[in-house]
Design a protein around this motif. Structure first.
Motif, mmCIF file in Angstrom:
data_model
loop_
_atom_site.group_PDB
_atom_site.id
_atom_site.type_symbol
_atom_site.label_atom_id
_atom_site.label_comp_id
_atom_site.label_asym_id
_atom_site.label_seq_id
_atom_site.Cartn_x
_atom_site.Cartn_y
_atom_site.Cartn_z
ATOM 1 N N LYS A 222 13.836 4.264 -9.159
ATOM 2 C CA LYS A 222 14.668 4.915 -8.153
ATOM 3 C C LYS A 222 14.987 3.897 -7.057
ATOM 4 O O LYS A 222 14.185 2.997 -6.801
ATOM 5 N N ASP A 223 16.134 4.054 -6.445
ATOM 6 C CA ASP A 223 16.528 3.122 -5.386
ATOM 7 C C ASP A 223 15.485 3.061 -4.276
ATOM 8 O O ASP A 223 15.249 1.998 -3.696
ATOM 9 N N GLU A 224 14.841 4.208 -3.992
ATOM 10 C CA GLU A 224 13.843 4.215 -2.911
ATOM 11 C C GLU A 224 12.545 3.512 -3.319
ATOM 12 O O GLU A 224 11.656 3.312 -2.484
ATOM 13 N N TRP A 225 12.422 3.132 -4.581
ATOM 14 C CA TRP A 225 11.268 2.356 -5.031
ATOM 15 C C TRP A 225 11.498 0.849 -4.885
ATOM 16 O O TRP A 225 10.617 0.056 -5.188
ATOM 17 N N ILE A 226 12.690 0.471 -4.448
ATOM 18 C CA ILE A 226 12.997 -0.937 -4.193
ATOM 19 C C ILE A 226 13.177 -1.106 -2.689
ATOM 20 O O ILE A 226 14.189 -0.690 -2.118
ATOM 21 N N VAL A 227 12.159 -1.666 -2.028
ATOM 22 C CA VAL A 227 12.186 -1.814 -0.570
ATOM 23 C C VAL A 227 11.858 -3.261 -0.203
ATOM 24 O O VAL A 227 11.063 -3.919 -0.875
ATOM 25 N N ASN A 228 12.473 -3.741 0.868
ATOM 26 C CA ASN A 228 12.394 -5.169 1.190
ATOM 27 C C ASN A 228 12.114 -5.382 2.675
ATOM 28 O O ASN A 228 13.012 -5.293 3.497
ATOM 29 N N SER A 229 10.858 -5.645 2.997
ATOM 30 C CA SER A 229 10.485 -5.892 4.397
ATOM 31 C C SER A 229 10.000 -7.318 4.611
ATOM 32 O O SER A 229 9.230 -7.581 5.530
ATOM 33 N N GLY A 230 10.414 -8.239 3.741
ATOM 34 C CA GLY A 230 10.063 -9.637 3.944
ATOM 35 C C GLY A 230 9.027 -10.149 2.957
ATOM 36 O O GLY A 230 8.783 -9.542 1.907
ATOM 37 N N TYR A 231 8.400 -11.263 3.329
ATOM 38 C CA TYR A 231 7.522 -11.988 2.411
ATOM 39 C C TYR A 231 6.071 -12.037 2.872
ATOM 40 O O TYR A 231 5.248 -12.713 2.257
ATOM 41 N N SER A 232 5.744 -11.312 3.930
ATOM 42 C CA SER A 232 4.418 -11.405 4.529
ATOM 43 C C SER A 232 3.488 -10.293 4.039
ATOM 44 O O SER A 232 3.913 -9.331 3.397
ATOM 45 N N ILE A 233 2.213 -10.440 4.383
ATOM 46 C CA ILE A 233 1.239 -9.391 4.091
ATOM 47 C C ILE A 233 1.624 -8.104 4.828
ATOM 48 O O ILE A 233 1.565 -7.007 4.266
ATOM 49 N N GLN A 234 2.066 -8.265 6.075
ATOM 50 C CA GLN A 234 2.481 -7.101 6.860
ATOM 51 C C GLN A 234 3.692 -6.407 6.216
ATOM 52 O O GLN A 234 3.783 -5.170 6.208
ATOM 53 N N GLY A 235 4.623 -7.200 5.664
ATOM 54 C CA GLY A 235 5.766 -6.629 4.966
ATOM 55 C C GLY A 235 5.329 -5.837 3.746
ATOM 56 O O GLY A 235 5.884 -4.768 3.454
ATOM 57 N N GLY A 236 4.334 -6.355 3.032
ATOM 58 C CA GLY A 236 3.802 -5.635 1.873
ATOM 59 C C GLY A 236 3.169 -4.323 2.263
ATOM 60 O O GLY A 236 3.325 -3.305 1.569
ATOM 61 N N GLU A 237 2.453 -4.316 3.390
ATOM 62 C CA GLU A 237 1.851 -3.073 3.882
ATOM 63 C C GLU A 237 2.937 -2.054 4.226
ATOM 64 O O GLU A 237 2.824 -0.869 3.872
ATOM 65 N N GLN A 238 3.974 -2.523 4.893
ATOM 66 C CA GLN A 238 5.060 -1.622 5.298
ATOM 67 C C GLN A 238 5.786 -1.034 4.098
ATOM 68 O O GLN A 238 6.080 0.168 4.051
ATOM 69 N N ASP A 239 6.062 -1.869 3.096
ATOM 70 C CA ASP A 239 6.772 -1.394 1.908
ATOM 71 C C ASP A 239 5.916 -0.419 1.099
ATOM 72 O O ASP A 239 6.417 0.573 0.560
ATOM 73 N N ALA A 240 4.621 -0.713 1.007
ATOM 74 C CA ALA A 240 3.721 0.191 0.288
ATOM 75 C C ALA A 240 3.647 1.543 0.987
ATOM 76 O O ALA A 240 3.621 2.602 0.338
ATOM 77 N N LEU A 241 3.639 1.514 2.328
ATOM 78 C CA LEU A 241 3.604 2.758 3.091
ATOM 79 C C LEU A 241 4.856 3.591 2.831
ATOM 80 O O LEU A 241 4.789 4.823 2.728
ATOM 81 N N SER A 242 6.001 2.912 2.688
ATOM 82 C CA SER A 242 7.251 3.621 2.377
ATOM 83 C C SER A 242 7.135 4.371 1.058
ATOM 84 O O SER A 242 7.603 5.504 0.922
ATOM 85 N N LEU A 243 6.510 3.744 0.063
ATOM 86 C CA LEU A 243 6.333 4.394 -1.238
ATOM 87 C C LEU A 243 5.364 5.570 -1.149
ATOM 88 O O LEU A 243 5.557 6.604 -1.800
ATOM 89 N N LEU A 244 4.322 5.412 -0.346
ATOM 90 C CA LEU A 244 3.314 6.459 -0.232
ATOM 91 C C LEU A 244 3.871 7.742 0.373
ATOM 92 O O LEU A 244 3.357 8.837 0.130
ATOM 93 N N HIS A 245 4.928 7.613 1.161
ATOM 94 C CA HIS A 245 5.518 8.783 1.805
ATOM 95 C C HIS A 245 6.482 9.551 0.892
ATOM 96 O O HIS A 245 6.976 10.614 1.266
ATOM 97 N N LEU A 246 6.743 9.008 -0.293
ATOM 98 C CA LEU A 246 7.681 9.649 -1.215
ATOM 99 C C LEU A 246 6.997 10.763 -2.011
ATOM 100 O O LEU A 246 5.800 10.682 -2.312
ATOM 101 N N ASP A 247 7.761 11.769 -2.385
ATOM 102 C CA ASP A 247 7.215 12.844 -3.215
ATOM 103 C C ASP A 247 6.899 12.328 -4.620
ATOM 104 O O ASP A 247 5.857 12.649 -5.188
ATOM 105 N N GLU A 248 7.828 11.566 -5.183
ATOM 106 C CA GLU A 248 7.594 10.971 -6.508
ATOM 107 C C GLU A 248 7.385 9.469 -6.333
ATOM 108 O O GLU A 248 8.218 8.772 -5.760
#
Length: 345
Positions: A222-248
């Protein structure tokens, strides 16, 4: 008898009954010096513990025996690991390196380009920065084109339209395909891709290959499973959090690099997910972090030693005005660790 500290290349040449040029060729390891002249020169170099004047030798040979390496971020393990291998390969060929960290600033990057040319380095290895921009400005392009008029430059994992430079790149697209094959083998069909930055060629290519392969295999993304917050550890945390908030949610997440993978794993674990039981995660670059961050991150290796070897060989060949392949592709491979597990149906 000559004092050791008074010996010059001309003294060595006279005593060995050869020309100063022959002594220079012996000092630079040239294969063009035949026996017994080579042995006579080497014995005298050893006898007098002769150390050539580097400046005088460079003027004589019209070479500095120095290479420049320009990179965007020495803190990033991909660049630090590759820079170390490049320096090792250069030293084996009789070259020293000037390492220039542009700190992801195009103005600093251009300043280093100009400075290396003024220092008369014999060649430059260029990593990241402007050569990873999908749509670089005319100013960035013109800076590279102008630099190439003065010195040979090899671009690593990047390119610049209009710049007549040689390219050495790793097969990142095949690395993505191998990761997807691995996840598919483990039963994953719902896969996400996180990290990176749109407009940067390495990210754009990975997203394109990801979508292409997923469609070919008939798997779900799904398009919402492709998220881009940069190349850092913090970016990875932010992108993972975006996925966790999704219903699917996806059952596996591919990360643009190992930093992002580490951030994603940290966030997933913070919310109680077990890696890899509840979520499989892959990285990219296979840095030392991937090996040592629990549970060990499956990642694509750039074949660093071969990449550096081919880069330095190509650059030295260009310095010698020898014909070189315009573009060389280095194979990648996947290092499998514990961050991936078979999906339980």
């Amino acid at each position: 008898m000559l004092k050791k500290d008074g010996v010059t290349i001309y003294h060595i040449a006279k005593e060995a009954n050869v020309s100063p040029a022959t002594v220079s060729r012996v000092l630079t390891g040239s294969a063009n010096v035949r026996e017994p002249a080579k042995s006579r020169v080497l014995k005298l170099i050893d006898k007098y513990n002769f150390k050539p004047n580097v400046m005088a030798q460079s003027l004589y040979l019209k070479q500095s025996k120095m290479l420049g390496i320009i990179l965007p971020d020495i803190d990033h393990p991909f660049y630090s690991m590759l820079a170390k291998e490049l320096e090792r390969q250069a030293l084996e060929k009789g070259y020293t390196c000037l390492l220039c960290n542009s700190m992801q600033n195009f103005a600093i990057e251009q300043s280093y380009l100009d400075n290396l040319i003024s220092r008369q380095v014999d060649g430059i290895v260029f990593l990241g920065g402007r050569i990873n921009q999908t749509n670089p400005t005319d100013e960035l392009r013109d800076g590279m084109i102008n630099a190439l008029k003065h010195v040979p430059i090899v671009l690593v994992n990047g390119k610049m339209d209009g710049a007549d430079a040689h390219i050495i790149r790793t097969d990142e697209a095949n690395g993505m395909r191998r990761l997807l094959d691995l996840l598919g083998h483990h039963g994953h069909r719902k896969i996400g891709l996180i990290g990176g930055e749109i407009g940067v060629s390495s990210t754009d290519e990975k997203i394109e290959v990801f979508k292409q392969v997923m469609k070919q295999k008939g798997w779900t993304y799904k398009d919402e499973w492709i998220v881009n917050s940069g190349y850092s550890i913090q970016g990875g945390e932010q992108d993972a959090l975006s996925l966790l908030h999704l219903d699917e949610k996806p059952t596996a997440v591919m990360c643009i690099n190992d930093f992002v993978a580490i951030g994603a794993i940290k966030m997933f674990q913070k919310f109680g997910l077990k890696i890899p039981n509840d979520m499989s995660v892959t990285g990219f670059d296979d840095t030392y972090l991937a090996e040592h961050f629990p549970p060990g991150v499956t990642s694509v290796n750039h074949n660093y030693q071969l990449l550096a070897k081919k880069t330095i060989e190509t650059l030295i060949g260009l310095i010698a005005q020898e014909e070189q392949e315009r573009e060389t592709v280095i194979p990648t491979f996947v290092t499998v660790r514990n961050s991936c597990e078979e999906r339980q149906s």
